[in-house]
Design a protein around this motif. Sequence first.
Motif, PDB file in Angstrom:
ATOM      1  N   GLN A  86      65.938 -18.180 -27.742  1.00 17.04           N
ATOM      2  CA  GLN A  86      64.680 -17.511 -27.681  1.00 17.04           C
ATOM      3  C   GLN A  86      64.069 -18.172 -29.235  1.00 17.04           C
ATOM      4  N   ILE A  87      65.191 -18.193 -30.286  1.00 20.49           N
ATOM      5  CA  ILE A  87      64.728 -18.703 -31.592  1.00 20.49           C
ATOM      6  C   ILE A  87      65.159 -20.194 -31.685  1.00 20.49           C
ATOM      7  N   THR A  88      64.122 -20.985 -31.810  1.00 18.39           N
ATOM      8  CA  THR A  88      64.362 -22.357 -31.761  1.00 18.39           C
ATOM      9  C   THR A  88      65.667 -22.746 -32.466  1.00 18.39           C
ATOM     10  N   SER A  89      66.505 -23.521 -31.755  1.00 19.57           N
ATOM     11  CA  SER A  89      67.888 -24.429 -32.462  1.00 19.57           C
ATOM     12  C   SER A  89      67.806 -25.665 -32.556  1.00 19.57           C
ATOM     13  N   VAL A  90      66.365 -26.344 -32.794  1.00 20.30           N
ATOM     14  CA  VAL A  90      66.425 -27.730 -32.942  1.00 20.30           C
ATOM     15  C   VAL A  90      66.956 -28.024 -34.566  1.00 20.30           C
ATOM     16  N   GLN A 146      58.002 -27.259 -31.038  1.00 22.76           N
ATOM     17  CA  GLN A 146      59.379 -26.941 -31.045  1.00 22.76           C
ATOM     18  C   GLN A 146      60.067 -26.652 -29.988  1.00 22.76           C
ATOM     19  N   ARG A 147      59.332 -25.413 -29.193  1.00 19.54           N
ATOM     20  CA  ARG A 147      59.836 -24.779 -28.073  1.00 19.54           C
ATOM     21  C   ARG A 147      59.931 -25.964 -26.847  1.00 19.54           C
ATOM     22  N   LEU A 148      58.878 -26.781 -26.741  1.00 23.81           N
ATOM     23  CA  LEU A 148      58.999 -27.854 -25.885  1.00 23.81           C
ATOM     24  C   LEU A 148      60.189 -28.744 -25.986  1.00 23.81           C
ATOM     25  N   LEU A 149      60.312 -29.109 -27.411  1.00 27.88           N
ATOM     26  CA  LEU A 149      61.531 -30.099 -27.904  1.00 27.88           C
ATOM     27  C   LEU A 149      62.855 -29.363 -27.503  1.00 27.88           C
ATOM     28  N   ASP A 165      64.597 -19.479 -22.445  1.00 25.32           N
ATOM     29  CA  ASP A 165      64.332 -18.065 -23.090  1.00 25.32           C
ATOM     30  C   ASP A 165      63.091 -18.100 -23.611  1.00 25.32           C
ATOM     31  N   GLU A 166      62.140 -17.144 -23.160  1.00 26.29           N
ATOM     32  CA  GLU A 166      60.604 -17.405 -23.834  1.00 26.29           C
ATOM     33  C   GLU A 166      60.203 -18.689 -24.179  1.00 26.29           C
ATOM     34  N   PRO A 167      60.094 -19.647 -22.968  1.00 29.41           N
ATOM     35  CA  PRO A 167      59.624 -21.100 -23.382  1.00 29.41           C
ATOM     36  C   PRO A 167      58.076 -21.186 -23.646  1.00 29.41           C
ATOM     37  N   THR A 168      57.356 -20.322 -23.133  1.00 28.48           N
ATOM     38  CA  THR A 168      56.035 -20.416 -23.402  1.00 28.48           C
ATOM     39  C   THR A 168      55.369 -19.739 -24.786  1.00 28.48           C
ATOM     40  N   GLN A 169      56.156 -19.169 -25.534  1.00 30.99           N
ATOM     41  CA  GLN A 169      55.889 -18.584 -26.710  1.00 30.99           C
ATOM     42  C   GLN A 169      55.232 -19.671 -27.601  1.00 30.99           C
ATOM     43  N   GLY A 170      54.292 -19.181 -28.189  1.00 29.57           N
ATOM     44  CA  GLY A 170      53.569 -20.149 -29.118  1.00 29.57           C
ATOM     45  C   GLY A 170      52.557 -21.249 -28.494  1.00 29.57           C
ATOM     46  N   LEU A 171      52.602 -21.421 -27.075  1.00 22.79           N
ATOM     47  CA  LEU A 171      52.193 -22.592 -26.505  1.00 22.79           C
ATOM     48  C   LEU A 171      50.546 -22.252 -26.248  1.00 22.79           C
ATOM     49  N   SER A 172      49.737 -23.232 -26.235  1.00 22.97           N
ATOM     50  CA  SER A 172      48.238 -22.949 -26.116  1.00 22.97           C
ATOM     51  C   SER A 172      48.298 -22.720 -24.416  1.00 22.97           C
TER      52      SER A 172
END
Length: 241
Positions: A86-90, A146-149, A165-172
Amino acid sequence: MKPLLETRKLTRNFGGLRAVDQIDFSLMPGEIHALIGPNGAGKSTFVNLVCGRIAPSSGAIFFDGKDITTLPAHKRVRLGIAYTFQITSVYAQLSVFDNVALAVQRTLADGRGEGHIGTGVMEVLERVGLTNHASVAAGQLAYGHQRLLEVAMGLALKPRLIILDEPTQGLSDGEIDNFNTLMAEIAASATVLLIEHNMDVVMQLAHRITVLEAGKMLAQGSPEEIRANEAVQRAYLGTGI
């Protein structure tokens, strides 16, 4: 057809709090299954149990018929379970290309991939629409990218099960449309467990939906059954299901 993933009476306690309460759950091969519920319902705890990041207090987890309840997380990855957080881990300082390359290298080491690393990386970046960002430092990407990454890194592992986990958060809106198309494509070769608050995405993508509330399973069924379920309507009053 046998379930790819199954939990039996899966339970996790944190002191006096029972975050996951005797959950019986099954996930069929090739299914897009959405896991929904209010904040604190136990969704992230449940998938952390499935991925091996935390141990259950009781109950059992089976993957492709094998008991993996005590298997460490890295061995579950080798079996084909990938989880985006849910929190990006890149890796913020590394380029988008290098982030995905790390995952591609892992499949080669585990014997689940073959061929040139660069080819594998670009194929995955093309699938998620990040080809033009390959040389950009991951930390410089917009949050949605970052979510898409993260999704790309999960796909690069060539998983049998990918948990998002919440992959569309922050997407247009346009990026969400592309994401929906991507999920339908992924389901042709992998099983998807999706934690998502965007009900439009859930209702469009999911074959089945499981609703958690206070650590327990409130309901499970098709999108139509969940939409018509009075208990779910009460739990989600005003959320637009």
